[in-house]
Design a protein around this motif. Sequence first.
Motif, PDB file in Angstrom:
ATOM      1  N   SER A   1     -10.586   6.075  -6.249  1.00  0.00           N
ATOM      2  CA  SER A   1     -10.984   6.321  -4.856  1.00  0.00           C
ATOM      3  C   SER A   1     -10.048   5.605  -3.890  1.00  0.00           C
ATOM      4  N   VAL A   2      -9.475   6.374  -2.984  1.00  0.00           N
ATOM      5  CA  VAL A   2      -8.474   5.833  -2.058  1.00  0.00           C
ATOM      6  C   VAL A   2      -9.135   5.065  -0.917  1.00  0.00           C
ATOM      7  N   HIS A   3     -10.266   5.595  -0.449  1.00  0.00           N
ATOM      8  CA  HIS A   3     -10.809   5.093   0.823  1.00  0.00           C
ATOM      9  C   HIS A   3     -11.940   4.079   0.674  1.00  0.00           C
ATOM     10  N   THR A   4     -12.501   3.942  -0.547  1.00  0.00           N
ATOM     11  CA  THR A   4     -13.743   3.165  -0.669  1.00  0.00           C
ATOM     12  C   THR A   4     -13.622   1.734  -0.145  1.00  0.00           C
ATOM     13  N   ALA A   5     -12.548   1.023  -0.509  1.00  0.00           N
ATOM     14  CA  ALA A   5     -12.477  -0.411  -0.157  1.00  0.00           C
ATOM     15  C   ALA A   5     -12.575  -0.594   1.356  1.00  0.00           C
ATOM     16  N   GLN A   6     -11.739   0.133   2.107  1.00  0.00           N
ATOM     17  CA  GLN A   6     -11.771  -0.028   3.564  1.00  0.00           C
ATOM     18  C   GLN A   6     -13.078   0.508   4.151  1.00  0.00           C
ATOM     19  N   SER A   7     -13.539   1.647   3.629  1.00  0.00           N
ATOM     20  CA  SER A   7     -14.762   2.227   4.187  1.00  0.00           C
ATOM     21  C   SER A   7     -15.955   1.315   3.956  1.00  0.00           C
ATOM     22  N   MET A   8     -15.966   0.589   2.835  1.00  0.00           N
ATOM     23  CA  MET A   8     -17.088  -0.332   2.598  1.00  0.00           C
ATOM     24  C   MET A   8     -16.953  -1.577   3.471  1.00  0.00           C
ATOM     25  N   ALA A   9     -15.730  -2.032   3.668  1.00  0.00           N
ATOM     26  CA  ALA A   9     -15.543  -3.206   4.548  1.00  0.00           C
ATOM     27  C   ALA A   9     -16.037  -2.881   5.954  1.00  0.00           C
ATOM     28  N   TRP A  10     -15.864  -1.635   6.379  1.00  0.00           N
ATOM     29  CA  TRP A  10     -16.313  -1.218   7.716  1.00  0.00           C
ATOM     30  C   TRP A  10     -17.738  -0.653   7.711  1.00  0.00           C
TER      31      TRP A  10
END
Length: 330
Positions: free
Chosen positions: A221-230
């Motif tokens: 998953s490309v977006h999970t880390a940033q999307s979870m931080a936000w």
Amino acid sequence: MYAQMVKTAGSGVKDRDEMSEQEQDFQDRIDRGEKIEPKDWMPDNYRITLIRQIGQHAHSEVVGQLPEGNWITRAPTLERKAILLAKVQDEAGHGLYLYGAAETLGVSRDEITEDLLAGRMKYSSIFNYPTLNWADMGAVGWLVDGAAIINQVALQRTSYGPYARAMVRICKEESFHARQGYHIMMKMASGTPEQKAMAQDALNRLWYPVLMMFGPSDKESVHTAQSMAWKIKMDTNDELRQKFVDQTVQQIEYLGLELPDPNIKWNDETKQYDYSDPDWTEFFDVIKGNGPCNVDRMAARNKAWDDGKWVRDGLMAHAEKKAAAKVAAQ
Ligand code: FAQ
């Protein structure tokens, strides 16, 4: 428009010491659980990620009408027809709430629709699979709406106010959708041997495509880390997929159907079910446009857009005429 914004944006999760003061304040608000509202300052990538996710979610609701809309005229009873009609109409409404939420971020519905039609935006992979018979209407409501609910219940707590609020109403309606699907499955699974076989076949065919709805494995998953931080996403793809499996296995057993995956087994240590991964090569192929129905789905959406042009043009001409008359009267 959205596609142009993506090109000009950077990517990657920033450490706190790489953030500007404004970005740190923003992250603090998120960490305190505050909702972000349309007029608040937000990092460009937060805005872009939301437009991508909400826009793709909206497109999924609208494209998602096609596999079920296909069965409205062939529902087995008047009652089932009325229920299916109401459900498909709800999906159009969900699309509207979500396009409305996306518009608060500075893109118009027309712009992101054009991005979809030009292949620059996606919609959920699940709607690229065909619905072959009435049992599929049961399985779609039960499994597809069931998976959507698991994802969307979590999104009611997402950090962007308009998205979180849209999710509250959508979840209420989705729960009716899932129940009507499960009810169809109950009827078929307790019907004639032929009906039970149709229910089993629908479950077997849709099981892995439904698991794919939650997105690629966390490793991919490309977006999970940033999307979870936000707090744009509240759980990882694998966490939600596991929740779905744990909930659904017991529903399959209640129906008296066979499990669609021989490796589904309760794991006493993890206190959850083990299961087989979907074929991820197939998933990436489908989201690239090569699923069984991608071409048909996009043809249907393009046709609807082209056929509706005269209505949009008429409404615009009417609005302009009214505005000009108002100016002339002043
Ligand atoms: N299909 O880095 P991630 C419904 C793409 S509503 C297609 O993990 P992310 C109601 C992803 O966009 C169903 N593409 O991405 C209904 C990204 O590509 P990009 C829709 C997928 O965003 C029922 C790339 O793969 N629900 O069913 C899919 O962090 C019945 C990398 O993936 C939502 O949209 C996929 N399944 O996590 C209607 C819920 N998965 O954009 C009618 C909101 C991943 O960089 C009838 N969305 N991709 O080109 C989400 O929660 C997230 O966006 C995920 C994906 C979990 C779907």
